[in-house]
Design a protein around this motif. Sequence first.
Motif, PDB file in Angstrom:
ATOM      1  N   UNK A  27      11.924  -6.830   5.630  1.00  0.00           N
ATOM      2  CA  UNK A  27      10.679  -6.472   6.309  1.00  0.00           C
ATOM      3  C   UNK A  27      10.115  -5.117   5.885  1.00  0.00           C
ATOM      4  N   UNK A  28      10.527  -4.613   4.741  1.00  0.00           N
ATOM      5  CA  UNK A  28       9.980  -3.347   4.254  1.00  0.00           C
ATOM      6  C   UNK A  28       8.641  -3.542   3.546  1.00  0.00           C
ATOM      7  N   UNK A  29       8.361  -4.766   3.107  1.00  0.00           N
ATOM      8  CA  UNK A  29       7.104  -5.046   2.421  1.00  0.00           C
ATOM      9  C   UNK A  29       7.264  -5.277   0.928  1.00  0.00           C
ATOM     10  N   UNK A  30       8.452  -5.644   0.505  1.00  0.00           N
ATOM     11  CA  UNK A  30       8.717  -5.846  -0.931  1.00  0.00           C
ATOM     12  C   UNK A  30       7.904  -7.002  -1.504  1.00  0.00           C
ATOM     13  N   UNK A  31       7.901  -8.127  -0.822  1.00  0.00           N
ATOM     14  CA  UNK A  31       7.173  -9.299  -1.321  1.00  0.00           C
ATOM     15  C   UNK A  31       5.667  -9.058  -1.277  1.00  0.00           C
ATOM     16  N   UNK A  32       5.183  -8.389  -0.252  1.00  0.00           N
ATOM     17  CA  UNK A  32       3.756  -8.047  -0.183  1.00  0.00           C
ATOM     18  C   UNK A  32       3.382  -7.132  -1.342  1.00  0.00           C
ATOM     19  N   UNK A  33       4.233  -6.161  -1.650  1.00  0.00           N
ATOM     20  CA  UNK A  33       3.991  -5.283  -2.802  1.00  0.00           C
ATOM     21  C   UNK A  33       3.913  -6.100  -4.091  1.00  0.00           C
ATOM     22  N   UNK A  34       4.844  -7.039  -4.258  1.00  0.00           N
ATOM     23  CA  UNK A  34       4.849  -7.880  -5.451  1.00  0.00           C
ATOM     24  C   UNK A  34       3.570  -8.710  -5.536  1.00  0.00           C
ATOM     25  N   UNK A  35       3.182  -9.337  -4.446  1.00  0.00           N
ATOM     26  CA  UNK A  35       1.969 -10.167  -4.446  1.00  0.00           C
ATOM     27  C   UNK A  35       0.723  -9.329  -4.726  1.00  0.00           C
ATOM     28  N   UNK A  36       0.640  -8.149  -4.147  1.00  0.00           N
ATOM     29  CA  UNK A  36      -0.516  -7.268  -4.392  1.00  0.00           C
ATOM     30  C   UNK A  36      -0.553  -6.826  -5.857  1.00  0.00           C
ATOM     31  N   UNK A  37       0.609  -6.562  -6.438  1.00  0.00           N
ATOM     32  CA  UNK A  37       0.672  -6.165  -7.852  1.00  0.00           C
ATOM     33  C   UNK A  37       0.218  -7.304  -8.753  1.00  0.00           C
ATOM     34  N   UNK A  38       0.677  -8.518  -8.467  1.00  0.00           N
ATOM     35  CA  UNK A  38       0.272  -9.672  -9.269  1.00  0.00           C
ATOM     36  C   UNK A  38      -1.234  -9.903  -9.158  1.00  0.00           C
ATOM     37  N   UNK A  39      -1.775  -9.749  -7.957  1.00  0.00           N
ATOM     38  CA  UNK A  39      -3.208  -9.935  -7.757  1.00  0.00           C
ATOM     39  C   UNK A  39      -4.017  -8.885  -8.514  1.00  0.00           C
ATOM     40  N   UNK A  40      -3.546  -7.667  -8.501  1.00  0.00           N
ATOM     41  CA  UNK A  40      -4.284  -6.577  -9.136  1.00  0.00           C
ATOM     42  C   UNK A  40      -4.240  -6.653 -10.662  1.00  0.00           C
ATOM     43  N   UNK A  41      -3.115  -7.060 -11.242  1.00  0.00           N
ATOM     44  CA  UNK A  41      -2.953  -6.987 -12.692  1.00  0.00           C
ATOM     45  C   UNK A  41      -3.120  -8.324 -13.422  1.00  0.00           C
ATOM     46  N   UNK A  42      -3.121  -9.438 -12.718  1.00  0.00           N
ATOM     47  CA  UNK A  42      -3.327 -10.743 -13.346  1.00  0.00           C
ATOM     48  C   UNK A  42      -4.712 -11.251 -12.960  1.00  0.00           C
ATOM     49  N   UNK A  43      -5.594 -11.323 -13.921  1.00  0.00           N
ATOM     50  CA  UNK A  43      -6.996 -11.693 -13.651  1.00  0.00           C
ATOM     51  C   UNK A  43      -7.142 -13.028 -12.940  1.00  0.00           C
ATOM     52  N   UNK A  44      -6.425 -14.030 -13.382  1.00  0.00           N
ATOM     53  CA  UNK A  44      -6.610 -15.374 -12.856  1.00  0.00           C
ATOM     54  C   UNK A  44      -5.720 -15.695 -11.663  1.00  0.00           C
ATOM     55  N   UNK A  45      -4.933 -14.740 -11.209  1.00  0.00           N
ATOM     56  CA  UNK A  45      -4.031 -14.994 -10.083  1.00  0.00           C
ATOM     57  C   UNK A  45      -4.775 -14.726  -8.781  1.00  0.00           C
ATOM     58  N   UNK A  46      -4.877 -15.730  -7.955  1.00  0.00           N
ATOM     59  CA  UNK A  46      -5.610 -15.604  -6.694  1.00  0.00           C
ATOM     60  C   UNK A  46      -4.764 -14.973  -5.593  1.00  0.00           C
ATOM     61  N   UNK A  47      -3.459 -15.078  -5.723  1.00  0.00           N
ATOM     62  CA  UNK A  47      -2.571 -14.495  -4.719  1.00  0.00           C
ATOM     63  C   UNK A  47      -2.382 -15.430  -3.544  1.00  0.00           C
ATOM     64  N   UNK A  48      -1.317 -15.180  -2.834  1.00  0.00           N
ATOM     65  CA  UNK A  48      -1.058 -15.996  -1.653  1.00  0.00           C
ATOM     66  C   UNK A  48      -1.571 -15.263  -0.423  1.00  0.00           C
ATOM     67  N   UNK A  49      -1.816 -16.000   0.623  1.00  0.00           N
ATOM     68  CA  UNK A  49      -2.260 -15.416   1.873  1.00  0.00           C
ATOM     69  C   UNK A  49      -1.134 -14.520   2.394  1.00  0.00           C
ATOM     70  N   UNK A  50      -1.422 -13.226   2.554  1.00  0.00           N
ATOM     71  CA  UNK A  50      -0.377 -12.271   2.938  1.00  0.00           C
ATOM     72  C   UNK A  50       0.217 -12.570   4.311  1.00  0.00           C
ATOM     73  N   UNK A  51      -0.526 -13.233   5.168  1.00  0.00           N
ATOM     74  CA  UNK A  51       0.018 -13.574   6.488  1.00  0.00           C
ATOM     75  C   UNK A  51       1.043 -14.706   6.399  1.00  0.00           C
ATOM     76  N   UNK A  52       1.117 -15.389   5.260  1.00  0.00           N
ATOM     77  CA  UNK A  52       2.059 -16.495   5.068  1.00  0.00           C
ATOM     78  C   UNK A  52       3.391 -16.039   4.466  1.00  0.00           C
TER      79      UNK A  52
END
Length: 143
Positions: A27-52
Amino acid sequence: MYTLLSGLYKYVFQKDEYCILILGLDNAGKTTFLEQSKTRFNRNYKGMNLSKITTTVGLNIGTVDVGKARLMFWDLGGQEELQSLWDKYYAECHGVIYVIDSTDEERLSESKQAFEKVVSSESLDGVPVLVLANKQDVEQRST
């Protein structure tokens, strides 16, 4: 001839790969950090809903291309029973991001103990470590 062309293609277009571990308590936010990084640096990656995003059991893997480098992030589960597996990944990593939930004051000492165990490992000698104090944007709840 194919071998020559294949080797030339790989030499010109292959990216250097670096493995980065994302560690920290659950619950520190590791997966959220990973998802935000993928969204920011991968143009075509839409990302998953952070609440999920739910608790990681095992690991999540994400890849980000930055320039001529490919960063492979390994987001390892932070539950106490999974922390004993972290050291199995140290030999393969080129860097560590240690995530701390800055709003969870009750678990800061537990997080400190886990961090000290990580940085005291001989397998990580010379490996860069980034400490990320996460959730600083969350308003503190007054009691």
